[in-house]
Design a protein around this motif. Sequence first.
Motif, PDB file in Angstrom:
ATOM      1  N   GLU A 123       0.892  -1.304  -0.021  1.00  0.00           N
ATOM      2  CA  GLU A 123       0.173   0.125   0.094  1.00  0.00           C
ATOM      3  C   GLU A 123       0.964   1.252   0.008  1.00  0.00           C
ATOM      4  N   ASN A 124       0.018   2.378   0.187  1.00  0.00           N
ATOM      5  CA  ASN A 124       0.778   3.832   0.038  1.00  0.00           C
ATOM      6  C   ASN A 124       1.960   3.659  -1.258  1.00  0.00           C
ATOM      7  N   TRP A 125       1.634   3.475  -2.290  1.00  0.00           N
ATOM      8  CA  TRP A 125       2.524   3.675  -3.274  1.00  0.00           C
ATOM      9  C   TRP A 125       3.005   5.121  -3.315  1.00  0.00           C
ATOM     10  N   ARG A 126       4.365   5.328  -3.912  1.00  0.00           N
ATOM     11  CA  ARG A 126       4.687   6.678  -3.930  1.00  0.00           C
ATOM     12  C   ARG A 126       5.796   6.679  -4.906  1.00  0.00           C
ATOM     13  N   GLN A 127       5.438   7.805  -5.936  1.00  0.00           N
ATOM     14  CA  GLN A 127       6.533   8.166  -6.784  1.00  0.00           C
ATOM     15  C   GLN A 127       7.224   9.548  -6.539  1.00  0.00           C
ATOM     16  N   THR A 128       8.476   9.639  -6.583  1.00  0.00           N
ATOM     17  CA  THR A 128       9.190  10.496  -6.658  1.00  0.00           C
ATOM     18  C   THR A 128       9.387  11.144  -7.912  1.00  0.00           C
ATOM     19  N   MET A 129       8.875  12.344  -8.501  1.00  0.00           N
ATOM     20  CA  MET A 129       9.080  12.833  -9.765  1.00  0.00           C
ATOM     21  C   MET A 129       9.492  14.290  -9.857  1.00  0.00           C
ATOM     22  N   PRO A 130      11.011  14.559  -9.581  1.00  0.00           N
ATOM     23  CA  PRO A 130      11.238  15.905  -9.194  1.00  0.00           C
ATOM     24  C   PRO A 130      10.926  16.643 -10.565  1.00  0.00           C
ATOM     25  N   GLY A 131      10.416  17.780 -10.274  1.00  0.00           N
ATOM     26  CA  GLY A 131      10.266  18.683 -11.430  1.00  0.00           C
ATOM     27  C   GLY A 131       8.968  18.296 -12.367  1.00  0.00           C
ATOM     28  N   SER A 132       8.377  17.309 -12.008  1.00  0.00           N
ATOM     29  CA  SER A 132       7.183  16.706 -13.121  1.00  0.00           C
ATOM     30  C   SER A 132       5.942  17.782 -12.739  1.00  0.00           C
ATOM     31  N   ARG A 133       5.567  18.143 -13.891  1.00  0.00           N
ATOM     32  CA  ARG A 133       4.335  18.721 -13.811  1.00  0.00           C
ATOM     33  C   ARG A 133       3.026  17.864 -14.064  1.00  0.00           C
ATOM     34  N   GLU A 134       3.264  16.642 -14.185  1.00  0.00           N
ATOM     35  CA  GLU A 134       2.142  15.619 -14.151  1.00  0.00           C
ATOM     36  C   GLU A 134       1.965  14.838 -13.091  1.00  0.00           C
ATOM     37  N   PRO A 135       0.704  14.519 -12.639  1.00  0.00           N
ATOM     38  CA  PRO A 135       0.358  13.653 -11.350  1.00  0.00           C
ATOM     39  C   PRO A 135       0.989  12.328 -11.547  1.00  0.00           C
ATOM     40  N   ALA A 136       1.571  11.714 -10.694  1.00  0.00           N
ATOM     41  CA  ALA A 136       2.107  10.391 -10.569  1.00  0.00           C
ATOM     42  C   ALA A 136       0.570   9.353 -10.598  1.00  0.00           C
ATOM     43  N   PRO A 137       0.931   8.301 -11.384  1.00  0.00           N
ATOM     44  CA  PRO A 137      -0.275   7.257 -11.420  1.00  0.00           C
ATOM     45  C   PRO A 137      -0.401   6.755 -10.059  1.00  0.00           C
ATOM     46  N   GLU A 138      -1.475   6.323 -10.055  1.00  0.00           N
ATOM     47  CA  GLU A 138      -2.100   5.823  -8.578  1.00  0.00           C
ATOM     48  C   GLU A 138      -2.246   4.517  -8.651  1.00  0.00           C
ATOM     49  N   LEU A 139      -1.848   3.578  -7.537  1.00  0.00           N
ATOM     50  CA  LEU A 139      -2.299   2.335  -7.487  1.00  0.00           C
ATOM     51  C   LEU A 139      -2.874   1.861  -6.195  1.00  0.00           C
TER      52      LEU A 139
END
Length: 606
Positions: A449-465
Amino acid sequence: MSAQEERDALTPPTALYDHALHLLRGSPDGVPPRRGYSLPQKTATGEDLLSQDQAKSAIREAFSPLPDEPATLHRRFERLGIQDRHRHLIRSTVAGLPLPAEQTDVARTLGRRLIQTGTTAPTVTAGLALLGRLGKPEDVPYLSVLGLFRSLTGPAVNALDDLDRRSAAVVWLAVYARRDELQPFVRALWTGNRQAVYLELVALPASSRFISSAVARRIAEASQLPDLLDHHPSDTDLLARAGRLLVRMGCSRDDPTDLLAYRDALRVYDSVVSRVGLLPPTLDNAAMMLSLALDLSSGTGVLLDWTSGRRAALLESLGRLLAEPRWAVAAATGSEADQRLRADWIRRTRRQPFKHPATPAKFRIEVVAGDPADREPVEARVLIDGRPVVPQVFGRGPAHSPEYLLHEGRLRAEMEPREVQLAEAYCTEGCCGALYVTIRRDAGQVVWENWRQTMPGSREPAPELPAYRFDTSAYDTEIARAETDCSWSWRARTIARLIKAGLIEEPDLLSRWDASRGWISSGFDDPDTAVVTFWYVPGLASGSPERADSPLQFRWVIPDDGTPPEEQAAAALRWLAEEDPKSYARVCGGSRERAEELGFPWPGSA
């Protein structure tokens, strides 16, 4: 004001489209130069005083109300302080502007006028962003020409991708394909000579060292690969090239999402696998077939939009072919070092993609060692309901190695929740992010659970699981199986794993020498070697480290001498126990100043 200045003031500026067209017509044979063109130099307009949020707000204001002509937008941009450096914000902001249905035609007309008559990068970028949403096939010629300005290639190709994939790919390759080997192919594409495109495609070197996943996809799109395969059904060179392009598109070391973005992937898979029996049984072709099978079994290929049973049928077909005696002979050939490594890989791996039941388990780990000729990584692929998690939601790097995820017990479920990094971007987490999940036990279940993506500088939301729950007994059994199954490994990798295990069990073997364990694995450039790295900080053993923030990194290379891996690992551990490894390892990291201060030669120094 001088006479020249007066003339310049009275002469209207040239539209960027006209300028690009003029440059293209002046290029030899009408073919753009590698890396395209630079935008005309503009006089600096002063310091940028807008924050990112202020610039976004100003761009939205410039489009409210929707301008009726390019000059109006240009004046608004100037008044609001929107400059060339805001191009990426213009793209993203205009792409998200609300456009009521009754304004669609007006916005499309504005976008067309902006790209055809716009004289500044901000206004043309706004036009490209509008046509990225509203463009029609008749806009393709204008977008293709403007895309030759490398500062505008991105938005132009984005707009073209939805209108004409071939044109988008041709422009992309013209600007971004920098290797000399690709230039004859790009020239053939630009001149529109289909026979030349076919001949140059077949002649392309197959090495992954100059064909990334993105280049592979764009080559397939620009050449209209499915049509070529249909027109040349018996051409085994073209067939092998098509297979290699599919392999490269799904490469987890680059960006496997290129395979998912390739709209003709299913059609090419069908063409290649249905005819692959025509190929001569060479080591290259056997490796290509096995790589396709691994991807269809547990890689990005699983995520394509397959019809029911089709992927399983293709896998079964590849399995039958690779089991034929002639392909077994091909895998046994090869006397050169690289050929031997590849042949060993095929012998170890040839049954792996075909041994799983038709009904996928809820949770499975598949350790996959890729083609050593392509320097493919070894990754512990996590599959949930038969689908690989990392390329499904991350796609900027492979899953971590089995040494990281399995052999150090990171995927074991404990009562205390633990966050685990499943994958890191091929560049680094600090550049393009990483994928994390929290693992814990909950009664008779294991919860991810609590999937997390680090995406420095990204302007797009991270996909959720969502949270996933697995039966505890089945989960523990699968983890135990994956941790102990090393059938994927080769001798030097096994030596490295055993050395690492020994150092984890006896950390004093290094700490007595003021050293701590670093990266340990097989060599990247020479997989027949085990590589041990460690960090040296004077005083570490006594508990009084000297300048712990400036350690030196050492590298010890251990060639495989042919004796059993267990004996070689034991000998290496004995050597570490008896002799300071700084006397036989070499500095490979830290700083030159610190190395010289401590009396060690810096790499490459005389």
